[in-house]
Enzyme design. Structure first.
Site, short mmCIF file in Angstrom:
data_model
loop_
_atom_site.label_atom_id
_atom_site.label_comp_id
_atom_site.label_asym_id
_atom_site.label_seq_id
_atom_site.Cartn_x
_atom_site.Cartn_y
_atom_site.Cartn_z
N GLU A 128 0.71 -1.17 -0.15
CA GLU A 128 0.05 -0.11 -0.02
C GLU A 128 0.74 1.23 0.15
O GLU A 128 0.56 2.21 -0.64
CB GLU A 128 -1.01 -0.06 1.33
CG GLU A 128 -2.05 -1.11 1.26
CD GLU A 128 -2.91 -0.85 -0.03
OE1 GLU A 128 -2.69 -1.13 -1.08
OE2 GLU A 128 -4.13 -0.37 0.50
N THR A 181 -5.51 9.45 -5.43
CA THR A 181 -5.87 9.33 -3.94
C THR A 181 -5.14 10.61 -3.14
O THR A 181 -5.53 11.40 -2.46
CB THR A 181 -5.16 8.08 -3.42
OG1 THR A 181 -5.87 6.94 -4.11
CG2 THR A 181 -5.43 7.80 -1.78
#
Ligand code: ADP
Length: 307
Positions: A128, A181
């Site tokens: 991630e 994001t």
């Protein structure tokens, strides 16, 4: 066992009032991955179907997460990985998390399960970090544990699993626009007024209690986000109409999935979840942006073998 084929679930992070701490795993949407032991050291991604993503282990989240596990394992060989990528990257339903979680879960199986789920989450978080610069756990935790998970604390990492009411279904619409994001983080304020905080943790507590008590009405009442959704939803064309019409179609509640652009709704029963999907379809056809819609039961198991 030398080789394993796994289903790597898509996940919804935040789940409205649980910004950065709550997540859930889906059953009807996910990638498939084949992982096999090989004598050559390291992670070797040999094939990626469905999306144009890097094969180099240090540029692919599956490789980075896998290398983090390999380093701690004492295993002298390596792994070959093939990915059938069905979750589009940047969709907001945990595309990178599916690969990170799937890789480390499968490797752990092939090594005879030396690592706990919590350790697997820590390895997957390294993937991630590659995808979004932040080693967040709100997608990889539900992908590994299944169901709903709460990241109670990052330091030390403390993951709490939350039971899923049996009739709970998710409907997710993915409008095919790109929201980075990093952009959807940049527009957030770094402080919150006390009064908003109080409403938010009231809802998060209510949602968790509703999930434990199979209280669908309480779940619905609690699916409210007073902090992030009012700001982020501006980036998603048609968000307000999608949500209002989903509620009219009897959804319990909903919000932005992860950092968007996907929008989710939770419903009691598959029939209602399908009705919500129909309302989303009708609403979004008027917006003029292509989209995908998924209806899914909550996945209680997380990553699982495909036999
Ligand atoms: P989502 O918003 O669906 O969670 P992310 O934004 O978390 O997706 O992750 C997508 C980013 O991660 C992209 O920049 C993509 O190139 C990168 N990436 C690297 N490896 C993978 C992989 N195996 N699967 C998905 N994304 C990957």
């Amino acid at each position: 066992m030398e080789e394993i084929k796994v289903f790597c679930p898509a996940t919804i992070a935040n789940v409205s009032c649980g910004f950065d701490v709550l997540g859930l795993a889906l059953d009807a949407v996910g990638d498939e991955m084949i992982v096999r032991k090989v004598p050559e050291k390291g992670i070797h991604i040999t094939k990626i179907k469905g999306q144009d993503l890097p094969l180099a282990a240090d540029k692919n989240v599956a490789g980075v997460a896998g290398l983090a596990l390999l380093e701690q394992s004492g295993y002298s060989g390596g792994f070959e990985i093939e990915i059938d990528k069905r979750i589009k990257p940047g969709s907001g339903i945990g595309s990178s998390a599916a690969s990170s979680a799937g890789a480390v879960w499968a490797m752990n199986e092939l090594l005879g399960r030396p690592f706990s789920n919590l350790e697997l989450v820590k390895f997957a978080m390294q993937g991630e970090k590659l995808a979004s610069d932040v080693a967040h756990a709100d997608n990889v935790a539900p992908a590994i544990y299944g169901g709903f998970t709460l990241v109670r604390s990052y330091d030390p990492l403390d993951i709490v699993t939350i039971p899923t009411p049996p009739e709970l279904y998710a409907t997710v619409i993915h409008p095919q626009i790109e929201i980075k994001t990093s952009d959807s983080r940049k527009i957030l304020k770094s402080t919150i007024p006390m009064e908003k905080g109080i409403r938010q943790w009231g809802n998060l507590g209510g949602l968790i209690a509703g999930l434990f008590q199979n209280d669908y009405d309480l779940i619905g009442r609690s699916l409210e986000d007073h902090i992030v959704e009012p700001i982020r939803s501006i980036l998603i064309p048609g968000f307000d109409n999608i949500k209002a019409n989903a509620l009219k179609a009897d959804a319990l509640g909903g919000g932005i999935s992860g950092s968007g652009p996907s929008i989710f709704a939770l419903s009691k029963g598959k029939e209602t979840a399908e009705k919500v999907a129909q309302s989303m379809r009708e609403t979004y056809q008027k917006v003029g942006i292509p989209f995908d819609i998924h209806v899914s039961k909550i996945n209680a198991q997380g990553v699982k073998p495909i036999v």
